[in-house]
Scaffold this active site. Structure first.
Site, PDB file in Angstrom:
ATOM      1  N   ARG A 118       0.906  -1.199  -0.113  1.00  9.61           N
ATOM      2  CA  ARG A 118       0.094   0.078   0.046  1.00  9.61           C
ATOM      3  C   ARG A 118       0.911   1.233  -0.022  1.00  9.61           C
ATOM      4  NH1 ARG A 118      -2.540   1.071   4.515  1.00  9.61           N
ATOM      5  NH2 ARG A 118      -1.039  -0.165   5.810  1.00  9.61           N
ATOM      6  N   ARG A 163      -3.390  10.806   0.738  1.00 10.42           N
ATOM      7  CA  ARG A 163      -4.390  11.204   1.404  1.00 10.42           C
ATOM      8  C   ARG A 163      -5.082  12.359   0.429  1.00 10.42           C
ATOM      9  NH1 ARG A 163      -1.035  12.411   6.494  1.00 10.42           N
ATOM     10  NH2 ARG A 163      -1.389  10.441   7.428  1.00 10.42           N
ATOM     11  N   ARG A 201      20.014  -4.652   5.649  1.00 12.40           N
ATOM     12  CA  ARG A 201      20.556  -3.575   4.914  1.00 12.40           C
ATOM     13  C   ARG A 201      21.145  -2.568   5.922  1.00 12.40           C
ATOM     14  NH1 ARG A 201      21.628  -2.374   0.106  1.00 12.40           N
ATOM     15  NH2 ARG A 201      20.955  -0.380   0.159  1.00 12.40           N
ATOM     16  N   ARG A 248      18.298  10.986   2.927  1.00 14.17           N
ATOM     17  CA  ARG A 248      17.941  12.157   3.391  1.00 14.17           C
ATOM     18  C   ARG A 248      18.820  12.835   4.263  1.00 14.17           C
ATOM     19  NH1 ARG A 248      13.712   9.288   7.909  1.00 14.17           N
ATOM     20  NH2 ARG A 248      15.224   7.979   9.298  1.00 14.17           N
ATOM     21  N   GLU A 290      22.237  10.501   5.398  1.00 16.08           N
ATOM     22  CA  GLU A 290      22.002   8.926   5.576  1.00 16.08           C
ATOM     23  C   GLU A 290      22.316   8.245   4.064  1.00 16.08           C
ATOM     24  OE1 GLU A 290      18.722   8.703   9.126  1.00 16.08           O
ATOM     25  OE2 GLU A 290      18.290   7.565   7.251  1.00 16.08           O
ATOM     26  N   TYR A 317      11.680  -6.088  11.777  1.00 15.54           N
ATOM     27  CA  TYR A 317      11.840  -4.732  11.927  1.00 15.54           C
ATOM     28  C   TYR A 317      10.382  -4.427  13.037  1.00 15.54           C
ATOM     29  CZ  TYR A 317      11.347   0.108  11.823  1.00 15.54           C
ATOM     30  OH  TYR A 317      11.164   1.499  12.304  1.00 15.54           O
ATOM     31  N   ASP A 350       9.031  -1.083  15.435  1.00 12.26           N
ATOM     32  CA  ASP A 350       9.123   0.099  15.884  1.00 12.26           C
ATOM     33  C   ASP A 350       8.949   0.175  17.438  1.00 12.26           C
ATOM     34  OD1 ASP A 350       8.815   1.887  13.762  1.00 12.26           O
ATOM     35  OD2 ASP A 350       6.575   1.695  13.496  1.00 12.26           O
TER      36      ASP A 350
END
Ligand code: FAD
Length: 366
Positions: free
Chosen positions: A172, A176, A249, A281, A301, A349, A351
């Site tokens: 996805r 918005r 990575r 970034r 980065e 991963y 959060d």
């Protein structure tokens, strides 16, 4: 008699939550970490009065009220809202894709116009079953957004062309049709005032912590020091890479203190979405806490392929690594004295709010 009830390998978020909860239950814990600081990847280092996120930008966000209350009971959070900006060859766009982005890209002033534009581009692409990431992205958001905001960034991030990456990586894409630059949909969001290190310090409280101490440097001694072990390091390392190495990575962080420069880019996070800029970034750390210091600190980065010796950041969720991890997990399940937890030991991963939740659930049963 063993000296400790629990040896906790790793003073990152998983280890710190576990130490706090076990200590509260009256268990005697020792935390060791091979790094010279606590906090693992959420460690923040104070440079020129600015809390620098040493291992990448960290924004706390969650929908879980219990977890939000838990962290707020330890330290105060500010109202930081993640609203990254994309810089594509000097043109700026708002992220995530929203009405501001569509206005900047096409001059669309109504949601209807923007929807029509995207639908037209999807139809023009003629893609029915996407065969790779490029086709998947175009079939979700159309060609313009893909080429300006997704293609270069993703190729730098993965070190591979989008046509060579599998479609499933982006199931996805958040789109918005409101003027809302808030990156996350979660109800709660912020950054600890005073940095994440203050949160970790609170969690570790009076627990004994030995830094610069690698569990594998004297495994037998550490194993003999406690009844049980909570291991938050790399799972393949624990089993001496018996089945081979899991892949990751990695990232290089290049941090600079810009003396006399009070405001470098006006935002904490600016993504460089073209393929030619080598970094993905630039983070300007002071903006996480609305800093007004006379100097600033920025970090560029650079994503890179992981090799042994590099910091492992993102697990590679392909079939090869998933199978390999399952084999290690089977071995881990046989270790009755050892709890494997956190992003490295579970090879996933996580959060921050998920790590906390997972650690709290695990400790509840002990
Ligand atoms: P770690 O923080 O890795 O802690 C493990 C610790 O174990 C380390 O300190 C390590 O030194 C130690 N250790 C390992 N092996 C040994 C050993 N042999 N002996 C002694 N010690 C050892 N989450 C969010 O919610 N929001 C974000 O914005 C966000 N941004 C991120 C950005 C980046 C670039 C990355 C990589 C992650 C981001 N995360 C974010 C995820 C977040 O960093 C993790 O959820 C969290 O740090 C995981 O904590 P942990 O304790 O599982 O692992």
């Amino acid at each position: 008699m063993m000296k400790y009830d629990y040896l906790i390998v790793g003073a990152g978020l998983y280890g710190a939550v576990t130490a706090r909860e076990l200590t509260a239950k009256g268990r005697k814990c020792l935390v060791i970490d091979k790094r010279s600081h606590t906090g693992g990847n959420i460690y923040t280092e104070n440079i020129a009065g600015i809390n620098v996120h040493r291992y990448g930008a960290h924004i706390f966000h969650t929908d879980n009220k219990k977890i939000w209350n838990y962290v707020n009971s330890l330290v105060e959070f500010n109202r930081y809202t993640n609203s990254p900006i994309a810089n594509y060859r000097g043109q700026l766009y708002s992220l995530p894709f929203n009405m501001n982005t569509f206005y900047q890209m096409w001059g669309c002033v109504s949601p209807k116009e923007a929807r029509e534009r995207i639908e037209r581009q999807k139809a023009e692409s003629g893609i029915e079953v996407p065969r790779n990431l490029e086709e998947q992205a175009i079939s979700l958001v159309g060609k313009d957004i893909y080429e300006t905001l997704i293609k270069g960034y993703t190729e730098k991030q993965w070190g591979r062309r989008c046509v060579d990456l599998p479609a499933f990586i982006i199931k996805r894409l958040p789109v918005r049709f409101t003027f809302d630059n808030n990156y996350f949909n979660d109800r709660y969001q912020g950054v600890p005032i005073g940095g994440y290190t203050s949160l970790i310090d609170k969690m570790l409280g009076d627990t004994e912590v030995h830094l610069g101490t690698d569990y594998f440097s004297d495994r037998e001694r550490w194993d003999a020091s406690a009844e049980k072990i909570v291991y938050t390091g790399e799972i393949d390392r624990y089993f001496d890479y018996r089945y081979g190495r899991l892949q990751y990575r990695s990232l290089d962080f290049q941090t600079e203190l810009l003396e006399g420069e009070a405001n470098y880019q006006g935002n904490a996070v600016v993504n460089y979405t073209d393929a030619d800029t080598p970094f993905t970034r630039i983070i300007e750390h002071k903006h996480f806490e609305f800093g007004l210091q006379p100097d600033t600190v920025i970090t560029k980065e650079y994503p890179k392929e992981w090799k042994p010796g590099d910091d492992p950041y993102y697990p590679v969720n392909d079939e090869y690594n998933s199978r390999l991890y399952e084999k290690y997990r089977t071995l881990a399940n046989e270790q009755s004295r050892v709890i494997f937890g956190g992003r490295l030991a579970e090879y996933r991963y996580y959060d921050m709010h998920q790590v906390i939740e997972s650690a709290l659930n695990r400790v509840a049963g002990l």
